[in-house]
Design an enzyme around this catalytic site. Sequence first.
Site, PDB file in Angstrom:
ATOM      1  N   HIS A 113       0.829  -1.213   0.000  1.00 20.57           N
ATOM      2  CA  HIS A 113       0.000   0.000   0.000  1.00 20.57           C
ATOM      3  C   HIS A 113       0.862   1.261   0.000  1.00 20.57           C
ATOM      4  O   HIS A 113       0.385   2.341   0.327  1.00 20.57           O
ATOM      5  CB  HIS A 113      -0.911   0.028   1.227  1.00 20.57           C
TER       6      HIS A 113
ATOM      7  N   HIS B 154      -7.253  -4.177  -1.185  1.00 21.47           N
ATOM      8  CA  HIS B 154      -6.561  -5.433  -1.435  1.00 21.47           C
ATOM      9  C   HIS B 154      -7.092  -6.111  -2.679  1.00 21.47           C
ATOM     10  O   HIS B 154      -6.845  -7.286  -2.902  1.00 21.47           O
ATOM     11  CB  HIS B 154      -6.733  -6.396  -0.268  1.00 21.47           C
TER      12      HIS B 154
END
Lengths: 210, 333
Positions: free
Chosen positions: B56, B219
Amino acid sequence: MADEISVDALQAWLRAFAGAVAENRDQLTKLDQAIGDGDHGTNMDRGMSAVVAALDDAPPADAAALFKQVGTTLVSKVGGASGPLYGTFFLRLAGAGGAGPWDAETFARALRAGLDGVVARGKAEAGDKTMLDALIPACDALDAALAAGQPLGEALTAAADAARDGRDATVPMLARKGRASYLGERSIGHQDPGATSTSLLVETAAAELG
Amino acid sequence: MKKLINDPADVVAESLRGLAIAHPELRVDHPNRVVFRGDAPVRGKVGIVSGGGSGHEPMHGGFVGVGMLDAACAGEVFTSPVPDQMVAATTGVDGGAGVLHLVKNYTGDVMNFEMAAELVAAESGTEVVSVVVDDDVAVQDSLYTAGRRGVGATVLAEKIAGAAAEQGRPLTEVAELARTVNARSRSMGVALTSCTVPSAGTPTFDLPEGEMEVGIGIHGEPGRRRVPVAPAREVAEMLLEPVLADLDYTGGDGALVFLNGMGGTPLIELYLMFGEVVQVLEKAGVQVARSLVGSYMTSLEMAGCSVTLLRVDDDLLRLWDAPVRTPALRWGV
């Protein structure tokens, strides 16, 4: 104390579970890709390989030390949701069973404590499409069989059957916990990866401790 | 899979190695995979720890520094870190004023941070308060799911709580500010392509050309619905409609508007999208008080974006404007 379970047998169980996880690694990941984040096989394999390495390195002297080591290793190596859930399960096993020799009754009591630990940690219940859907029926079957006077081997076989049935019963369930819960209706029709690995755990217990 | 990597198993460790060299003002604990502010622990200052799965970036390691995080724990790609890492981070930033854990609402992150807090409580005198971020309107906040996911508001909470801690405010107040940011923030995202997790080697989901997934997490989780790819103007409406329906952003000091890229969308498209977002907001009567546009909380190379709105007041604006010096966010210094 009747039918003492040796530490060697308990170790053999954990090694057999590690083997089963490695063998089913890709299947567990595939099941998790369908409804979760696709890392259950990878994570559990990483954790159980570390458990085996730790056992090779320094085999614990008693059951409590063994399960404590397994629990801490899983918490330290797995991450995700499986690490704290399986880690808590084994740590509770250690605490409830204690350092003395374990018999069938101790084992069943410890397993129940492990189950309670998973419930407390994950805040899930039966029917949420989680590992509990295999673990709860397994503990119930084990307790019932032991109460009916069956020897540990037969009782664990009954527990393994119940775990498998519980695992299969997750297929039509709607997930209410974990990442699968975001799928809502789209989670229906998939077998839960956590219930699948838990079923392996109970099946290997039946094979090694019977 | 085409990626600039060596072995998929080494991606996180090797990325942290590069980060450490590129940013000598940070200190990286490689065995524990924790990125520390170089001068941590800062005496008398509340420590702020966040963390989560890797993939991320710049979240969270890129937000470590003066005015934001004191430490960030890096898990495996898309897998939460383990309690040991969080314990190392927590004790390493404890300057005597307590530590705030900023946790995104994912089952694994929540449970591991919970265990870490229990371990810290058992082993040391460090006071730990946890705030869970859950701003994603794509997920119903109900008894029947794990609750709303933590997405874009995490960046805003880290900045604002970080500024408050830097000013020397006490732990209770810093935590309360983080809760306020979370309560007043809502987000919604869209994916145009899937990402590929290095250890998996294949895309996480199959998103055919011409289709996009609306309401995604970070995700590659499936979203609310799959629809044909639409012009940016319509995508802006699709994202903002549920956000504006969930919280009132009109009146007062207006809103901080955060347009976040998911990793695979160039800035030319993000600025274009931002222009469309602002048009929708103007129509809805929302005043744009501050803007943040860029890829701050990504999903590897996923194309797409998310919009986060935070209803601000004077105090929040001052904290937002306060100096920050981190690899990914830097102003006023």
